[in-house]
Design a protein around this motif. Structure first.
Motif, PDB file in Angstrom:
ATOM      1  N   SER A 250       0.830  -1.206   0.000  1.00  0.00           N
ATOM      2  CA  SER A 250       0.000   0.000   0.000  1.00  0.00           C
ATOM      3  C   SER A 250       0.864   1.256   0.000  1.00  0.00           C
ATOM      4  N   TYR A 251       2.071   1.162   0.591  1.00  0.00           N
ATOM      5  CA  TYR A 251       3.014   2.286   0.612  1.00  0.00           C
ATOM      6  C   TYR A 251       3.725   2.425  -0.733  1.00  0.00           C
ATOM      7  N   HIS A 252       4.129   1.299  -1.285  1.00  0.00           N
ATOM      8  CA  HIS A 252       4.930   1.284  -2.509  1.00  0.00           C
ATOM      9  C   HIS A 252       4.225   0.384  -3.525  1.00  0.00           C
ATOM     10  N   GLU A 253       3.331   0.974  -4.294  1.00  0.00           N
ATOM     11  CA  GLU A 253       2.442   0.200  -5.156  1.00  0.00           C
ATOM     12  C   GLU A 253       3.186  -0.591  -6.225  1.00  0.00           C
ATOM     13  N   THR A 254       4.338  -0.113  -6.656  1.00  0.00           N
ATOM     14  CA  THR A 254       5.065  -0.785  -7.740  1.00  0.00           C
ATOM     15  C   THR A 254       6.179  -1.694  -7.241  1.00  0.00           C
ATOM     16  N   ILE A 255       6.288  -1.875  -5.922  1.00  0.00           N
ATOM     17  CA  ILE A 255       7.394  -2.656  -5.375  1.00  0.00           C
ATOM     18  C   ILE A 255       7.301  -4.114  -5.815  1.00  0.00           C
ATOM     19  N   SER A 256       8.451  -4.703  -6.110  1.00  0.00           N
ATOM     20  CA  SER A 256       8.521  -6.133  -6.430  1.00  0.00           C
ATOM     21  C   SER A 256       8.784  -6.880  -5.130  1.00  0.00           C
ATOM     22  N   LEU A 257       7.800  -7.701  -4.703  1.00  0.00           N
ATOM     23  CA  LEU A 257       7.840  -8.286  -3.371  1.00  0.00           C
ATOM     24  C   LEU A 257       7.260  -9.695  -3.414  1.00  0.00           C
ATOM     25  N   THR A 258       8.027 -10.670  -2.947  1.00  0.00           N
ATOM     26  CA  THR A 258       7.543 -12.045  -2.856  1.00  0.00           C
ATOM     27  C   THR A 258       7.856 -12.605  -1.473  1.00  0.00           C
ATOM     28  N   VAL A 259       7.380 -13.824  -1.234  1.00  0.00           N
ATOM     29  CA  VAL A 259       7.567 -14.462   0.064  1.00  0.00           C
ATOM     30  C   VAL A 259       8.230 -15.818  -0.135  1.00  0.00           C
ATOM     31  N   ASP A 260       9.037 -16.240   0.834  1.00  0.00           N
ATOM     32  CA  ASP A 260       9.650 -17.576   0.830  1.00  0.00           C
ATOM     33  C   ASP A 260       9.576 -18.116   2.246  1.00  0.00           C
ATOM     34  N   LEU A 261       8.675 -19.081   2.474  1.00  0.00           N
ATOM     35  CA  LEU A 261       8.481 -19.612   3.822  1.00  0.00           C
ATOM     36  C   LEU A 261       9.604 -20.560   4.231  1.00  0.00           C
ATOM     37  N   GLY A 262      10.490 -20.882   3.311  1.00  0.00           N
ATOM     38  CA  GLY A 262      11.636 -21.724   3.644  1.00  0.00           C
ATOM     39  C   GLY A 262      12.910 -20.934   3.847  1.00  0.00           C
ATOM     40  N   LEU A 263      12.786 -19.612   3.967  1.00  0.00           N
ATOM     41  CA  LEU A 263      13.961 -18.764   4.141  1.00  0.00           C
ATOM     42  C   LEU A 263      14.632 -19.050   5.485  1.00  0.00           C
ATOM     43  N   ILE A 264      15.947 -19.266   5.450  1.00  0.00           N
ATOM     44  CA  ILE A 264      16.724 -19.568   6.649  1.00  0.00           C
ATOM     45  C   ILE A 264      17.639 -18.385   6.945  1.00  0.00           C
ATOM     46  N   THR A 265      17.789 -18.051   8.222  1.00  0.00           N
ATOM     47  CA  THR A 265      18.611 -16.912   8.599  1.00  0.00           C
ATOM     48  C   THR A 265      20.093 -17.192   8.388  1.00  0.00           C
ATOM     49  N   LEU A 266      20.813 -16.162   7.938  1.00  0.00           N
ATOM     50  CA  LEU A 266      22.266 -16.259   7.840  1.00  0.00           C
ATOM     51  C   LEU A 266      22.894 -16.137   9.225  1.00  0.00           C
ATOM     52  N   MET A 267      22.301 -15.268  10.064  1.00  0.00           N
ATOM     53  CA  MET A 267      22.755 -15.081  11.435  1.00  0.00           C
ATOM     54  C   MET A 267      21.698 -15.653  12.377  1.00  0.00           C
ATOM     55  N   ASP A 268      22.120 -16.362  13.412  1.00  0.00           N
ATOM     56  CA  ASP A 268      21.170 -17.059  14.268  1.00  0.00           C
ATOM     57  C   ASP A 268      20.448 -16.144  15.245  1.00  0.00           C
ATOM     58  N   TYR A 269      20.808 -14.853  15.313  1.00  0.00           N
ATOM     59  CA  TYR A 269      20.134 -13.966  16.256  1.00  0.00           C
ATOM     60  C   TYR A 269      18.780 -13.455  15.756  1.00  0.00           C
ATOM     61  N   TYR A 270      18.448 -13.699  14.491  1.00  0.00           N
ATOM     62  CA  TYR A 270      17.157 -13.234  13.984  1.00  0.00           C
ATOM     63  C   TYR A 270      16.007 -14.010  14.607  1.00  0.00           C
ATOM     64  N   THR A 271      14.918 -13.284  14.911  1.00  0.00           N
ATOM     65  CA  THR A 271      13.784 -13.899  15.608  1.00  0.00           C
ATOM     66  C   THR A 271      12.456 -13.684  14.898  1.00  0.00           C
ATOM     67  N   GLY A 272      12.396 -12.825  13.900  1.00  0.00           N
ATOM     68  CA  GLY A 272      11.110 -12.491  13.288  1.00  0.00           C
ATOM     69  C   GLY A 272      11.194 -12.393  11.782  1.00  0.00           C
ATOM     70  N   VAL A 273      10.550 -11.372  11.232  1.00  0.00           N
ATOM     71  CA  VAL A 273      10.518 -11.162   9.784  1.00  0.00           C
ATOM     72  C   VAL A 273      11.935 -11.056   9.232  1.00  0.00           C
ATOM     73  N   LEU A 274      12.153 -11.687   8.087  1.00  0.00           N
ATOM     74  CA  LEU A 274      13.437 -11.634   7.385  1.00  0.00           C
ATOM     75  C   LEU A 274      13.214 -11.013   6.014  1.00  0.00           C
ATOM     76  N   PHE A 275      14.205 -10.295   5.510  1.00  0.00           N
ATOM     77  CA  PHE A 275      14.104  -9.814   4.136  1.00  0.00           C
ATOM     78  C   PHE A 275      15.459  -9.846   3.445  1.00  0.00           C
ATOM     79  N   ASN A 276      15.409 -10.256   2.180  1.00  0.00           N
ATOM     80  CA  ASN A 276      16.572 -10.277   1.302  1.00  0.00           C
ATOM     81  C   ASN A 276      16.312  -9.373   0.113  1.00  0.00           C
TER      82      ASN A 276
END
Length: 396
Positions: A250-276
């Motif tokens: 809704s903020y960025h109507e033209t943004i290219s955005l997908t989801v990957d439920l198998g995304l694994i953290t590079l650093m183990d301290y992450y606890t929530g939403v991840l983005f690449n």
């Protein structure tokens, strides 16, 4: 002793245009985040190894050495954990919006051809538990990438809790956890089917579907929910992703955005939403980030909610170099030469003209030869009572 003329693996020299482009790009990023209200923080390149200690961290990634007291030090492989140390030990009070840029060092396998010295810039929002912090991270990233004219950039979102909740639900030991992580990363359907046969649970269908649970959010998330038990703790996690992605679009109507439920953290301290972050002509992920609410606890500090992102600036410099977007250094047109006695007058003349450069040669002949080599238009000789203009290529 004969000195080694080569550079350590994974490092490089940046010369002239590339070095200037890297400096300008770093300045652009710093200017953008400053305008968005972030305060600059710098941490040492050298830290005690304990700052980065984790049972899950591979020590081979560190450049490690000892100080004179025999204490183990490392060149920082990451920027976020030193900031966590600062928050936990200095007494500064959140909420805080912090920004940084600097070098990080990771010792990769020489055969992989990866860079071991990276220039990274990023932001950290400390003390913000709302999803607004994730929205701010991605909005800031969009502004940076648009300002840098990065073509066709794309964000992929995941959530650290998905893999973590599966591991807890199955009661996996470290060996089995590492094995499952490998199968997630490789999106290996055959291996996952074999794995759930060994560790059966009510999550079997969801785990086996991980290799295809990526893509458009409207297509992936509804399917994922149908594969989970109604009371699964993973469903609220998926709801959070769905809510965040709806707000971002809704903020960025033209943004290219997908989801990957198998995304694994590079650093183990992450606890929530991840983005690449990805972009055309960039072979690797150049932007990583996410929520890490429990990082401060590693430094014996109460929990502080936090979210941040880091950008590999070297990758973007290389891309801008390929696209011929690096600002070229404006070459000087005139070389100003004088005797040592008239050097002050010559320097004053140079200060008055941005495209003039001071000659440091002893003789006029050397100055003219240099001007011809580097394609100056003229040489100005400063004499005691006058100046003499010599057109390059015409010495009469």
């Amino acid at each position: 002793m004969k000195w080694n003329r080569s550079l350590p693996s994974g490092t490089k020299d940046k010369l002239f245009r590339e070095a200037n482009g890297a400096y300008q790009l770093e300045q652009q990023v710093n200017d953008i985040v400053k305008k968005r209200g972030y305060q600059r923080i710098d941490t040492p390149v050298i830290e005690f190894e304990d700052v980065f200690y984790s049972e899950e961290k591979n020590e081979k990634e560190f450049y490690r050495f000892f100080d004179k007291q025999g204490r183990l030090l490392v060149l920082r492989p990451d920027m976020t954990m030193p900031i966590g140390r600062v928050i936990a030990t200095t007494g500064i009070q959140p909420p805080l919006k912090l920004s940084y840029s600097g070098k990080v060092f990771r010792s990769n396998d020489d055969m992989l051809g990866e860079q071991n010295e990276l220039t990274q810039a990023g932001i950290e929002l400390i003390g913000y538990s709302s999803l607004k912090a994730e929205v701010e991270c991605l909005s800031c990233a969009v502004e940076i990438l648009e300002e840098l004219e990065i073509p066709n950039f794309h964000f992929e979102l995941g959530h650290a809790q998905i893999f973590r909740l599966i591991v807890i639900s199955l009661g996996l030991d470290e060996t089995a956890k590492t094995e499952l992580q490998t199968y997630f990363n490789h999106k290996s359907l055959t291996d996952l089917q074999r794995f759930v046969a060994i560790y059966p649970s009510e999550l079997d269908a969801f785990i086996c579907a991980i290799p295809r649970l990526f893509g458009e959010v409207e297509e992936v998330l509804p399917v994922a929910k149908t594969l989970l038990p109604n009371e699964s703790k993973i469903i609220p996690v998926i709801d959070e992703l769905e809510k965040l992605m709806s707000v971002i679009k809704s903020y960025h109507e033209t943004i290219s955005l997908t989801v990957d439920l198998g995304l694994i953290t590079l650093m183990d301290y992450y606890t929530g939403v991840l983005f690449n972050g990805y972009a055309d002509l960039v072979p690797d992920i150049f932007l990583r980030g996410g929520r890490y609410d429990h990082l401060a606890e590693q430094f014996d500090h109460p929990m502080i909610p936090a979210v941040g992102l880091g950008i590999n600036l070297d990758t973007l410099v290389t891309l801008q170099y390929q696209l011929n977007k690096l600002a070229a250094l404006k070459p000087p047109t005139t070389l100003v030469h004088s005797s040592l006695a008239q050097l002050g007058r010559a320097e004053s003349l140079v200060k008055e003209h941005p495209d003039y450069q001071l000659s440091l040669f002893e003789t006029l002949e050397e100055a003219i030869e240099y001007a011809e080599k580097w394609q100056y238009r003229q040489v100005i000789e400063v004499l005691e009572n006058r100046t003499h203009v010599i057109k390059v290529g015409d010495q009469n």
